[in-house]
Write a protein that holds these residues in place. Structure first.
Motif, PDB file in Angstrom:
ATOM      1  N   UNK A 387       0.830  -1.207   0.000  1.00 43.03           N
ATOM      2  CA  UNK A 387       0.000   0.000   0.000  1.00 43.03           C
ATOM      3  C   UNK A 387       0.867   1.260   0.000  1.00 43.03           C
ATOM      4  N   UNK A 388       1.928   1.266   0.777  1.00 44.94           N
ATOM      5  CA  UNK A 388       2.828   2.421   0.799  1.00 44.94           C
ATOM      6  C   UNK A 388       3.528   2.614  -0.542  1.00 44.94           C
ATOM      7  N   UNK A 389       3.994   1.522  -1.145  1.00 39.88           N
ATOM      8  CA  UNK A 389       4.671   1.637  -2.446  1.00 39.88           C
ATOM      9  C   UNK A 389       3.718   2.127  -3.529  1.00 39.88           C
ATOM     10  N   UNK A 390       2.466   1.657  -3.502  1.00 38.87           N
ATOM     11  CA  UNK A 390       1.487   2.146  -4.473  1.00 38.87           C
ATOM     12  C   UNK A 390       1.255   3.644  -4.303  1.00 38.87           C
ATOM     13  N   UNK A 391       1.170   4.094  -3.071  1.00 40.27           N
ATOM     14  CA  UNK A 391       0.938   5.519  -2.819  1.00 40.27           C
ATOM     15  C   UNK A 391       2.109   6.360  -3.301  1.00 40.27           C
ATOM     16  N   UNK A 392       3.337   5.927  -3.043  1.00 40.89           N
ATOM     17  CA  UNK A 392       4.514   6.671  -3.503  1.00 40.89           C
ATOM     18  C   UNK A 392       4.585   6.700  -5.030  1.00 40.89           C
ATOM     19  N   UNK A 393       4.252   5.590  -5.670  1.00 40.98           N
ATOM     20  CA  UNK A 393       4.270   5.561  -7.132  1.00 40.98           C
ATOM     21  C   UNK A 393       3.242   6.508  -7.727  1.00 40.98           C
ATOM     22  N   UNK A 394       2.054   6.552  -7.152  1.00 34.77           N
ATOM     23  CA  UNK A 394       1.019   7.451  -7.668  1.00 34.77           C
ATOM     24  C   UNK A 394       1.410   8.918  -7.470  1.00 34.77           C
ATOM     25  N   UNK A 395       2.090   9.233  -6.368  1.00 41.35           N
ATOM     26  CA  UNK A 395       2.557  10.614  -6.170  1.00 41.35           C
ATOM     27  C   UNK A 395       3.598  10.966  -7.230  1.00 41.35           C
ATOM     28  N   UNK A 396       4.495  10.017  -7.547  1.00 39.19           N
ATOM     29  CA  UNK A 396       5.453  10.273  -8.624  1.00 39.19           C
ATOM     30  C   UNK A 396       4.778  10.493  -9.962  1.00 39.19           C
ATOM     31  N   UNK A 397       3.755   9.699 -10.265  1.00 37.83           N
ATOM     32  CA  UNK A 397       3.010   9.907 -11.510  1.00 37.83           C
ATOM     33  C   UNK A 397       2.378  11.292 -11.540  1.00 37.83           C
ATOM     34  N   UNK A 398       1.845  11.724 -10.406  1.00 39.29           N
ATOM     35  CA  UNK A 398       1.211  13.045 -10.346  1.00 39.29           C
ATOM     36  C   UNK A 398       2.238  14.152 -10.557  1.00 39.29           C
ATOM     37  N   UNK A 399       3.445  14.023 -10.001  1.00 37.69           N
ATOM     38  CA  UNK A 399       4.484  15.041 -10.210  1.00 37.69           C
ATOM     39  C   UNK A 399       4.884  15.129 -11.670  1.00 37.69           C
ATOM     40  N   UNK A 400       5.030  13.999 -12.322  1.00 39.48           N
ATOM     41  CA  UNK A 400       5.366  14.017 -13.754  1.00 39.48           C
ATOM     42  C   UNK A 400       4.266  14.701 -14.558  1.00 39.48           C
ATOM     43  N   UNK A 401       3.023  14.437 -14.211  1.00 41.55           N
ATOM     44  CA  UNK A 401       1.934  15.070 -14.963  1.00 41.55           C
ATOM     45  C   UNK A 401       1.904  16.576 -14.719  1.00 41.55           C
ATOM     46  N   UNK A 402       2.202  17.017 -13.507  1.00 36.64           N
ATOM     47  CA  UNK A 402       2.260  18.457 -13.234  1.00 36.64           C
ATOM     48  C   UNK A 402       3.385  19.103 -14.030  1.00 36.64           C
ATOM     49  N   UNK A 403       4.550  18.439 -14.115  1.00 40.90           N
ATOM     50  CA  UNK A 403       5.662  18.983 -14.913  1.00 40.90           C
ATOM     51  C   UNK A 403       5.280  19.080 -16.385  1.00 40.90           C
ATOM     52  N   UNK A 404       4.566  18.094 -16.884  1.00 43.84           N
ATOM     53  CA  UNK A 404       4.155  18.137 -18.290  1.00 43.84           C
ATOM     54  C   UNK A 404       3.144  19.257 -18.536  1.00 43.84           C
ATOM     55  N   UNK A 405       2.345  19.532 -17.565  1.00 46.97           N
ATOM     56  CA  UNK A 405       1.357  20.602 -17.735  1.00 46.97           C
ATOM     57  C   UNK A 405       2.033  21.957 -17.916  1.00 46.97           C
ATOM     58  N   UNK A 406       3.184  22.227 -17.259  1.00 44.81           N
ATOM     59  CA  UNK A 406       3.895  23.508 -17.403  1.00 44.81           C
ATOM     60  C   UNK A 406       5.024  23.449 -18.422  1.00 44.81           C
ATOM     61  N   UNK A 407       5.266  22.261 -18.996  1.00 42.03           N
ATOM     62  CA  UNK A 407       6.366  22.132 -19.955  1.00 42.03           C
ATOM     63  C   UNK A 407       6.092  22.916 -21.230  1.00 42.03           C
ATOM     64  N   UNK A 408       4.891  22.950 -21.698  1.00 42.86           N
ATOM     65  CA  UNK A 408       4.586  23.681 -22.944  1.00 42.86           C
ATOM     66  C   UNK A 408       4.791  25.171 -22.775  1.00 42.86           C
ATOM     67  N   UNK A 409       4.435  25.698 -21.610  1.00 44.56           N
ATOM     68  CA  UNK A 409       4.650  27.120 -21.364  1.00 44.56           C
ATOM     69  C   UNK A 409       6.139  27.452 -21.360  1.00 44.56           C
ATOM     70  N   UNK A 410       6.911  26.591 -20.707  1.00 41.51           N
ATOM     71  CA  UNK A 410       8.357  26.830 -20.709  1.00 41.51           C
ATOM     72  C   UNK A 410       8.936  26.694 -22.107  1.00 41.51           C
TER      73      UNK A 410
END
Length: 607
Positions: A387-410
């Motif tokens: 359960x802990x590993x799944x939660x950490x993996x999902x947080x990493x996926x969310x960070x990557x998606x946030x970076x992609x959301x601002x990547x086009x602006x940069x």
């Protein structure tokens, strides 16, 4: 659910208030009744009318009906006295009956005696009853076990039984048919009206009145009490039966499913561990945005500035893309396909991606709080570490998606600055090449140096010209100058002047195939000025590109974790008591709705 009782109905008409007199007065009333029964008098109808008049003249106080009428309560002293008096009257009546039996019968009935059946039928026909009343009388007679020969005969038989077939509500009336004139009632007693039921425990007897053949006799007190007890027992039996049926239905439709649900949650369900995480998506405050005012400045540091981004991240974590990435990296399907997991939570070996996705949604609970801007996530698994590993993996996926959301602006910022720098650099190179071409074509490295050289030569030649002119003036100052020396001096002066004139003309005038130094200098100055401008623009473009690179390197949006995922040490699911109670309420509600629907439909069909 209600059921109509299938029992005989005894309807009793309450025609007068209960007597509130004492036992002595009740005994006097009983004695008056016996006296009236022994005294010959008019027909029952006249007796009923007289009794009604007496009841109207001497109304009794209203009291609550106790079921015994005017008869004293069994077991009391008044009841014992009435028992003794009734026993004495019975013995006297038996002696009179024995004497009457020995006497010869009369030759003919008296003219003022009981009317015959034909007279009663004629009187009933003269009443002008409607067809509906006659049919109702026949139905009531058949209900009471009578066998009338006609509708009028049914009315006659019912009246002999003490039943008024046309009374409102069809209440039962038991009337003492004595055919005698009632005697005057003692003072302080209340006369009984027509239709009043006899006391169930009284033992008073009525004189023998000849009844028509085939007419059932009225029920006695004991028989009536037995019938009432029978009806009460039947009602109690039906009530017990209904309660047993209700308990059976509740047990089968409510308790049994609830017990099955409780057995599953307490014995079969696999313990599940939940890992809680909270994070927030923040926006970097640049210099321009922090210095500016307005609504953007007010909402810049609040959660409302990143509402869309937070909702987007929540939708991404609940999407099939996140599930497939979790499956590829950590084996989500394999974990929930173990044999130790209960059948309802286990993923079958031939399960499709949709089945796996349904299981993923059941074990991932995520929500966004717009007031605080927090995203709360709960990941459920059969093992706390998983359960802990799944939660950490999902947080990493969310960070990557946030970076992609601002990547086009940069990328847009960097592409614009890079294009400006490349254009400025190209134009600067063109200006530099133009200056170089002019220097090569004109053979002049620096027009300033060439001009200064020419002016230096002119200045030198002018000095020499001045010296020659002074020498010539010195030679001519003597009376007899030397002609050869004067001629040489004049030639030198002429040569120097011509040379100075050529040098000056070379600066401005153009000869055959030659370009003046002034033109060359102007072209070079213009080319160098253009070169300097292009170099300035290139420097500014370079500075803008560096600023854009710095701004792009800074994260415009970033995910900040407030509550880090920690492996739990106790299972959080299943919540057996809450789920069992919820199942009980659900099954009870379903049973109640079905019962009400069936009852309403049954009522509609029966009506």
């Amino acid at each position: 659910m209600t059921m109509k009782p299938k029992a005989r109905k005894f309807r009793i008409r309450k025609t007068g208030g209960a007597s509130t007199t004492g036992p002595a007065e009740a005994g006097a009333a009983q004695a008056a009744d016996m006296a009236r029964s022994d005294t010959p008098g008019p027909s029952p109808r006249s007796e009923v009318a007289a009794a009604g008049q007496v009841a109207m003249k001497h109304p009794g106080p209203a009291a609550t009906e106790d079921g015994f009428g005017t008869t004293p309560f069994p077991g009391s002293a008044a009841h014992d006295r009435l028992e003794a008096e009734s026993a004495g009257r019975e013995s006297a009546q038996q002696a009179e009956d024995a004497g009457a039996a020995q006497a010869p019968p009369p030759a003919s009935p008296p003219s003022g005696g009981t009317p015959t059946a034909e007279q009663e039928l004629a009187a009933i026909r003269a009443e002008g009853l409607t067809g509906r009343q006659l049919r109702m009388a026949r139905r009531i007679a058949q209900k009471h076990g009578l066998a009338p020969s006609s509708d009028f005969d049914a009315v006659r038989l019912l009246r002999h039984r003490g039943i008024d077939p046309f009374a409102r509500g069809g209440k039962l009336e038991l009337v003492v048919d004595t055919g005698t004139q009632p005697s005057a009632a003692p003072a302080g007693t209340q006369s009984q009206s027509t239709g009043q039921a006899l006391a169930p425990m009284s033992r008073q007897t009525t004189p023998a009145v000849p009844q028509p053949v085939g007419v059932p006799q009225p029920l006695g007190a004991d028989e009536r009490a037995a019938e009432i007890m029978k009806v009460q027992r039947d009602i109690a039996r039906r009530r017990r039966k209904r309660l047993i049926l209700l308990a059976t239905r509740l047990s089968f439709f409510v308790l049994l499913p609830t017990l099955l649900v409780a057995f599953y949650f307490y014995r079969v369900a696999t313990p599940m561990y939940a890992t809680h995480t909270e994070f927030i998506i923040q926006k970097a405050e640049s210099g321009a945005s922090s210095g500016g005012g307005g609504l953007g400045g007010l909402l810049g540091g609040s959660g409302f500035a990143t509402v869309q981004e937070s909702i987007t991240v929540q939708a991404f974590l609940e999407s099939r893309e996140a599930m497939l990435r979790l499956e590829d990296e950590l084996g989500f399907r394999e974990h929930f396909s173990q044999e130790a997991i209960d059948p309802l939570n286990r993923i079958g070996p031939d399960a499709t991606d949709e089945d796996v996705y349904d299981t993923y949604l059941r074990h991932l609970r995520i929500g966004y709080d717009p007031t605080e801007g927090l995203i709360r996530m709960e990941v459920i698994a059969a093992d706390p570490e998983v359960s802990q590993s799944y939660s950490q993996a999902l947080i990493g996926f969310a960070e990557e998606r946030v970076d992609r959301m601002s990547q086009r602006l940069r990328a847009d910022q960097m592409s614009g600055a890079r294009e400006n720098f490349e254009d400025a650099e190209a134009r600067a190179l063109e200006a530099q090449q133009r200056v170089l071409n002019l220097q090569e074509q004109r053979g002049v490295l620096s027009t300033e140096a060439e001009v200064s050289t020419v002016f230096g030569q002119i200045q030198n030649f002018e000095l020499q010209l001045q010296e020659e002119r002074l020498r010539l003036a010195e030679l001519l100052s003597v009376p007899q100058p030397n002609a050869s020396r004067v001629e040489v001096a004049e030639r030198n002066i002429a040569r120097l002047e011509a040379l100075i004139t050529d040098l000056r003309s070379s600066l401005t005038n153009t000869g055959t195939g030659e370009i003046s130094l002034a033109r060359i200098q102007s072209e070079l100055i213009i080319a160098q000025a253009d070169l300097e401008t292009r170099q300035m623009i290139l420097a500014q473009a370079l500075q803008q590109m560096e600023s854009a690179r710095i701004e792009a390197n800074r994260q415009t949006l970033y995910l900040s974790v407030g509550v880090f995922p920690i492996a739990p040490d106790a299972p959080a699911y299943p919540r057996a008591f809450e789920n069992t109670l919820l199942a009980f309420l659900v099954f009870s509600g379903i049973y109640l709705l079905i019962s009400m629907t069936v009852s309403i439909l049954r009522e509609q069909v029966s009506s």
